[in-house]
Every structure is written in C-alpha cells, then in structure tokens.
Design an enzyme around this catalytic site. Sequence first.
Site, mmCIF file in Angstrom:
data_model
loop_
_atom_site.group_PDB
_atom_site.id
_atom_site.type_symbol
_atom_site.label_atom_id
_atom_site.label_comp_id
_atom_site.label_asym_id
_atom_site.label_seq_id
_atom_site.Cartn_x
_atom_site.Cartn_y
_atom_site.Cartn_z
ATOM 1 N N CYS A 56 0.950 -1.292 -0.162
ATOM 2 C CA CYS A 56 0.026 -0.131 -0.157
ATOM 3 C C CYS A 56 0.742 1.224 0.052
ATOM 4 C CB CYS A 56 -0.797 -0.136 1.249
ATOM 5 S SG CYS A 56 -1.888 1.390 1.477
ATOM 6 N N CYS A 68 -5.634 -3.063 7.876
ATOM 7 C CA CYS A 68 -6.811 -2.070 8.147
ATOM 8 C C CYS A 68 -7.864 -2.572 7.562
ATOM 9 C CB CYS A 68 -6.344 -0.668 7.245
ATOM 10 S SG CYS A 68 -6.288 -0.950 5.576
#
Length: 381
Positions: free
Chosen positions: A106, A203
């Site tokens: 990410c 997340c």
Amino acid sequence: MSKKGRVLVAMSGGIDSSLAAVLLHEQGYEVIGMTMKTWDYASSGGSKKETGCCSLESINDAREVAVQLGFPHYILDIREEFGDFVIDNFTDEYLAGRTPNPCVLCNTHIKWDSLLRRADKLDCEFIATGHYANLRHENERYIISKGLDVNKDQSYALWGVSQQSLSRTLFPLGHLRKTEIRQMATERGFMALVNKSESYEICFVPDNDYRGFLKRRVEGLEDKVAGGEFILEDGTVVGKHEGYPFYTIGQRKGLGIALGYPVFVTEIRAETNQVVLGQYEELARNGMWVGKLNMMKYPDLVGKSTETITKVRYKDNGSPATIEQAANGQMKVLFHAPVNAIAPGQAAVFYEGNDVIGGGWILKSFKVGTENSVFSVAGQE
C-alpha cells in the site's frame, strides 16, 4: 505560498502523522492535510468495532488538528484503487501459498502515488508522512535511512518508494523519538492524541482474523482446499489440514496436530495442497531469492557482491548477508548464519549501515548446497 513551500501531509488521525503536520506548520510550510479512506469497515464482515486509520473517529481526529491550527483538511476516497490492488494481491498471495505484506504494498503502490497526484492538483511541492525514517540526497540518489528511534524505525516499509516520489517527500519525524513526539503533543495540548491507542492490525482485517477474511472473500474456499496433507520433509504423511492458505511459514500454534514434539510449518506447497512440518531447526535457511526489486542507494548491483544486514520481516533485527544481483534482476542472498522462518511473499530489505540499499519480495528460500542456480518465477523478475 510560504517561503518553505506547500506540503500535502498524509494524516491518519494518529499522533505521528498529526505531529508531522504540526511540526511542518510550525517550521513555516503551508500545510494541507489529507486523510485517505482505504477501506469500508461495513463490508469487511469482521466482528470488531471500527477502529484505525479509516474510521470516522480517526478522520475527525485529523480534521480537529487541522481546524485548531488553521490549515485545510481533505478526505480522499481511494477504496476502489486500494481494493483492486492491495486486497486482490493479499488474497492472491495466500492462494499462491505465500504470506503477503499489504502495508508495504500500500505504501509503495497506492498511498504515494495517490498523494502525489492530489499534490499536483493542489499545487503542493511536497508530500509528507509520519513515518520514522530519514531521507537524504546523495550521489544523485534519494536514500532512505533508519529513523533515530530504533524501536519505531519504519524504513523497512518504505523500500519500494520510487526515486521520483522520494524527490518530493518529507519525513519530519525521522530525527525524533516516540517519547519526544508524545511530549510535543502534550505541550501543545493534543491530549486526545497522546491518550489514543495505536493500531497495528491490517486495516481491512480489523479483527486480525485473516483466515476469516479469506473465507468471506473467496466463495467456497474452505471446500476447495479442505483435506490437504500435513507431511514431514521426507514426504511422510502425518495428518490432514484445513487448507494450505490458512497456514504461514513458522506457525506453531493452531495446527491441530500432535506428533509428540513441537512442530512448525516449514513450507507451503499450494500446487499439491500440502503443508510441510518440521522441528524448529528445520525452519533454518541460509539463502533466498528476492524479486521485483527497487534499488535505492545504488542504481543496481548486477555482478557485485555486497555485504549487508538483511531483514526478512518488519520486526526482524536483520542478519549479515552477502547479496549479488543476477543478470535477470533478481537478488541472490546468502546469509552468514541460518535464518529461521523466511516466508515467500514477505519483503526483504537490504541495509548498509543505516541506509536502505533496496528491497524486494521474497520468492524462495533455500539451503546452500541444494540450490545455486538462478531461480526464476514468471512475472516476478
């Protein structure tokens, strides 16, 4: 615009990114805050309360800092591009028998690119994050080095950021310790940030149950992979398992098998749905191949033997190793002493002192003497 320039700061709502914005504001930069929403908790199917960087609470915490200091704050919805790339990769890697690192992916492929695109639209010269890392320009290269706080150093997670992206990046916390950050926040009255607990979970897996996530994500997965074999390294079948994607290299707990002595997962064979078990010493490997490299301190190391400290996971202290980049671009790594639980799919990062030489994705580990030829995986170079 200020003399220092305009900077777009990635603000997750936590103390580190918030103080990064505060410090840059105090240093005279024209700060714009941006919180990226990468995941929708309502669609995760997990059981845990919404927390972390994408929660409404975190977005409001970031905005409150911006309002208090008088700089703009925006919310950037990147759920679609995040899901298409990071979550699909996470799923695919487990189905390939590897152990992914979505946070590194990410950082290097989503957050930096997204921030820079928005920075251009907002006429920002720089972007900044709250990572504990340092950055300098030397010999026409942008080089990341370890943060001063060895317990919080995040250079491992940044090996994949491109030279072009680094040329516009600021790390205002690299020279500070976490205790200093907390003190600074206290002195400035940001007690909510000081008292806020930190999240270390992925997340999009808020309940920390990646197996449950995979089952919800891939229809019929349990039925497809159930009943595979637990085998020993000599091929002896010792039991049945729930399916190879639900195990990771080095795992000991939750295997559901008793052999009369402690055993660990030493290898995952996705093509045959087999999970190899062995005793602790059988986890050891003294070599590995690393692909999809991003070189940082030097443009390349083709044909050169270089002494490094190499990390094979985030919390790894690193191990002395000799690295040499092969003609196909992959890096051959020979450790000076065996290293345990090297997991394909994780990131390997090479250090020279505190400097990041570069990094890549672990393709395969081996024991010296059993594999000396160039290892190649289609599409992994």
